[in-house]
Write an enzyme that holds these catalytic residues in place. Structure first.
Site, PDB file in Angstrom:
ATOM      1  N   PRO A  77     -56.805  -7.246 -16.145  1.00 53.03           N
ATOM      2  CA  PRO A  77     -55.392  -7.432 -15.830  1.00 53.03           C
ATOM      3  C   PRO A  77     -54.490  -7.548 -17.047  1.00 53.03           C
ATOM      4  O   PRO A  77     -54.852  -8.186 -18.032  1.00 53.03           O
ATOM      5  CB  PRO A  77     -55.367  -8.727 -15.008  1.00 53.03           C
ATOM      6  CG  PRO A  77     -56.665  -9.394 -15.296  1.00 53.03           C
ATOM      7  CD  PRO A  77     -57.650  -8.301 -15.579  1.00 53.03           C
ATOM      8  N   TYR A 135     -51.161  -9.541 -29.516  1.00 52.55           N
ATOM      9  CA  TYR A 135     -52.019  -8.401 -29.182  1.00 52.55           C
ATOM     10  C   TYR A 135     -51.705  -7.123 -29.963  1.00 52.55           C
ATOM     11  O   TYR A 135     -52.388  -6.118 -29.778  1.00 52.55           O
ATOM     12  CB  TYR A 135     -51.923  -8.115 -27.671  1.00 52.55           C
ATOM     13  CG  TYR A 135     -52.335  -9.294 -26.810  1.00 52.55           C
ATOM     14  CD1 TYR A 135     -53.643  -9.787 -26.851  1.00 52.55           C
ATOM     15  CD2 TYR A 135     -51.424  -9.930 -25.965  1.00 52.55           C
ATOM     16  CE1 TYR A 135     -54.025 -10.869 -26.082  1.00 52.55           C
ATOM     17  CE2 TYR A 135     -51.795 -11.017 -25.186  1.00 52.55           C
ATOM     18  CZ  TYR A 135     -53.098 -11.481 -25.246  1.00 52.55           C
ATOM     19  OH  TYR A 135     -53.472 -12.555 -24.485  1.00 52.55           O
ATOM     20  N   ARG A 160     -56.686 -20.406 -29.524  1.00 55.16           N
ATOM     21  CA  ARG A 160     -55.515 -20.441 -28.638  1.00 55.16           C
ATOM     22  C   ARG A 160     -55.628 -21.617 -27.655  1.00 55.16           C
ATOM     23  O   ARG A 160     -56.352 -22.557 -27.909  1.00 55.16           O
ATOM     24  CB  ARG A 160     -55.389 -19.087 -27.925  1.00 55.16           C
ATOM     25  CG  ARG A 160     -55.181 -17.926 -28.909  1.00 55.16           C
ATOM     26  CD  ARG A 160     -55.047 -16.595 -28.208  1.00 55.16           C
ATOM     27  NE  ARG A 160     -53.875 -16.574 -27.347  1.00 55.16           N
ATOM     28  CZ  ARG A 160     -53.641 -15.612 -26.436  1.00 55.16           C
ATOM     29  NH1 ARG A 160     -54.500 -14.615 -26.297  1.00 55.16           N
ATOM     30  NH2 ARG A 160     -52.562 -15.656 -25.690  1.00 55.16           N
ATOM     31  N   ILE A 176     -59.106  -9.118 -27.828  1.00 56.97           N
ATOM     32  CA  ILE A 176     -58.280  -8.683 -28.954  1.00 56.97           C
ATOM     33  C   ILE A 176     -57.930  -9.885 -29.834  1.00 56.97           C
ATOM     34  O   ILE A 176     -58.041  -9.837 -31.055  1.00 56.97           O
ATOM     35  CB  ILE A 176     -56.999  -8.009 -28.413  1.00 56.97           C
ATOM     36  CG1 ILE A 176     -57.369  -6.759 -27.601  1.00 56.97           C
ATOM     37  CG2 ILE A 176     -56.033  -7.665 -29.548  1.00 56.97           C
ATOM     38  CD1 ILE A 176     -56.231  -6.215 -26.738  1.00 56.97           C
ATOM     39  N   SER A 177     -57.503 -10.954 -29.195  1.00 56.86           N
ATOM     40  CA  SER A 177     -57.120 -12.175 -29.921  1.00 56.86           C
ATOM     41  C   SER A 177     -58.334 -13.091 -30.078  1.00 56.86           C
ATOM     42  O   SER A 177     -59.333 -12.929 -29.367  1.00 56.86           O
ATOM     43  CB  SER A 177     -56.013 -12.902 -29.150  1.00 56.86           C
ATOM     44  OG  SER A 177     -56.494 -13.317 -27.878  1.00 56.86           O
ATOM     45  N   ARG A 231     -46.671  -6.072 -24.639  1.00 59.19           N
ATOM     46  CA  ARG A 231     -46.950  -7.435 -24.210  1.00 59.19           C
ATOM     47  C   ARG A 231     -47.267  -8.309 -25.423  1.00 59.19           C
ATOM     48  O   ARG A 231     -48.206  -8.021 -26.171  1.00 59.19           O
ATOM     49  CB  ARG A 231     -48.183  -7.355 -23.304  1.00 59.19           C
ATOM     50  CG  ARG A 231     -48.775  -8.676 -22.930  1.00 59.19           C
ATOM     51  CD  ARG A 231     -50.180  -8.487 -22.341  1.00 59.19           C
ATOM     52  NE  ARG A 231     -50.689  -9.741 -21.866  1.00 59.19           N
ATOM     53  CZ  ARG A 231     -51.972 -10.012 -21.688  1.00 59.19           C
ATOM     54  NH1 ARG A 231     -52.890  -9.088 -21.939  1.00 59.19           N
ATOM     55  NH2 ARG A 231     -52.352 -11.188 -21.269  1.00 59.19           N
ATOM     56  N   ASP A 280     -71.188 -12.668 -11.655  1.00 56.94           N
ATOM     57  CA  ASP A 280     -72.218 -12.255 -10.686  1.00 56.94           C
ATOM     58  C   ASP A 280     -72.404 -10.739 -10.672  1.00 56.94           C
ATOM     59  O   ASP A 280     -73.525 -10.251 -10.528  1.00 56.94           O
ATOM     60  CB  ASP A 280     -71.836 -12.729  -9.277  1.00 56.94           C
ATOM     61  CG  ASP A 280     -72.093 -14.215  -9.062  1.00 56.94           C
ATOM     62  OD1 ASP A 280     -72.770 -14.844  -9.896  1.00 56.94           O
ATOM     63  OD2 ASP A 280     -71.613 -14.756  -8.041  1.00 56.94           O
ATOM     64  N   ARG A 291     -58.348 -21.001 -22.597  1.00 55.00           N
ATOM     65  CA  ARG A 291     -58.960 -19.720 -22.990  1.00 55.00           C
ATOM     66  C   ARG A 291     -60.304 -19.909 -23.695  1.00 55.00           C
ATOM     67  O   ARG A 291     -60.946 -18.942 -24.089  1.00 55.00           O
ATOM     68  CB  ARG A 291     -58.017 -18.937 -23.913  1.00 55.00           C
ATOM     69  CG  ARG A 291     -56.730 -18.511 -23.251  1.00 55.00           C
ATOM     70  CD  ARG A 291     -55.894 -17.625 -24.160  1.00 55.00           C
ATOM     71  NE  ARG A 291     -54.502 -17.687 -23.771  1.00 55.00           N
ATOM     72  CZ  ARG A 291     -53.942 -16.951 -22.800  1.00 55.00           C
ATOM     73  NH1 ARG A 291     -54.667 -16.078 -22.140  1.00 55.00           N
ATOM     74  NH2 ARG A 291     -52.673 -17.091 -22.502  1.00 55.00           N
TER      75      ARG A 291
HETATM   76  C1  DQA Z   1     -57.533 -11.396 -23.925  1.00 56.29           C
HETATM   77  C2  DQA Z   1     -57.497 -12.931 -24.007  1.00 56.29           C
HETATM   78  C3  DQA Z   1     -57.286 -13.536 -22.614  1.00 56.29           C
HETATM   79  O1  DQA Z   1     -57.233 -14.946 -22.711  1.00 56.29           O
HETATM   80  C4  DQA Z   1     -55.977 -13.043 -22.022  1.00 56.29           C
HETATM   81  O2  DQA Z   1     -55.814 -13.557 -20.718  1.00 56.29           O
HETATM   82  C5  DQA Z   1     -55.858 -11.560 -22.054  1.00 56.29           C
HETATM   83  C6  DQA Z   1     -56.289 -10.846 -23.246  1.00 56.29           C
HETATM   84  C7  DQA Z   1     -57.634 -10.748 -25.326  1.00 56.29           C
HETATM   85  O3  DQA Z   1     -57.930  -9.572 -25.384  1.00 56.29           O
HETATM   86  O4  DQA Z   1     -57.388 -11.419 -26.348  1.00 56.29           O
HETATM   87  O5  DQA Z   1     -55.340 -10.955 -21.114  1.00 56.29           O
HETATM   88  O6  DQA Z   1     -58.687 -11.003 -23.198  1.00 56.29           O
END
Ligand code: DQA
Length: 151
Positions: free
Chosen positions: A10, A23, A112, A106-107, A18, A92, A116
């Site tokens: 998502p 990102y 953070r 990516i991050s 975004r 699962d 997360r």
């Molecule tokens: C993410 C990190 C997740 O916490 C966040 O909800 C994203 C992007 C990343 O690529 O850093 O949608 O997966």
């Protein structure tokens, strides 16, 4: 030639616009092109899919699992987005499909917000790439090939 599925969850369709401080400014289209290029260099085909819907991602993992069993698919590189932190159903699916999967963010999620810091995906993943920006997708493809591709 084996196929790697690059799966994005998502909000990753908004890459480039975004939260660029978090990102970067590369679009999803650019990321997918980078993945296809990396595949060419490594001798694997790369197929890309992004969905904002958990069930679509689960179906794609099941299909990849069938491909792994049939010998046509090497595995999956997945950025599950926020489902990382919520989805037992994705955990699962990965376990159930027995699909080699590299989780990529990516991050650096660990630097953070605390919500997360936990991933439901990591315990089912064969490897994790975190905090290298969009280059992480290429690193994850390379890792999947090194770990599972027998030439
Ligand atoms: C993410 C990190 C997740 O916490 C966040 O909800 C994203 C992007 C990343 O690529 O850093 O949608 O997966």
């Amino acid at each position: 030639m084996k196929t790697i599925l690059v799966l994005n969850g998502p909000n990753l369709n908004l890459l480039g616009q975004r939260e660029p401080a978090q990102y970067g400014s590369t679009t999803l289209q650019d990321v997918e092109a980078m993945c296809v290029e990396a595949g060419k260099r490594l001798g694997v085909a790369v197929k890309c899919l992004q969905s904002n819907h958990e069930g679509v991602l689960i179906d794609a993992i099941h299909e990849a699992g069938r491909g792994v069993k049939a010998g046509s698919v090497l595995g999956v590189v997945m950025n599950p987005g926020a489902y990382t932190h919520t989805s037992i159903a994705l955990f699962d699916a990965i376990k159930g499909a027995e699909v080699p999967l590299i989780e990529i963010h990516i991050s650096n999620v660990h630097a953070r917000e605390s919500f997360r810091h936990h991933s439901y995906i990591s315990a089912a993943a064969a490897g994790i790439v975190v905090g290298f920006g969009v280059d992480g997708y290429v690193l994850a493809i390379e890792g999947l090939v090194r770990k599972f591709h027998k030439s």
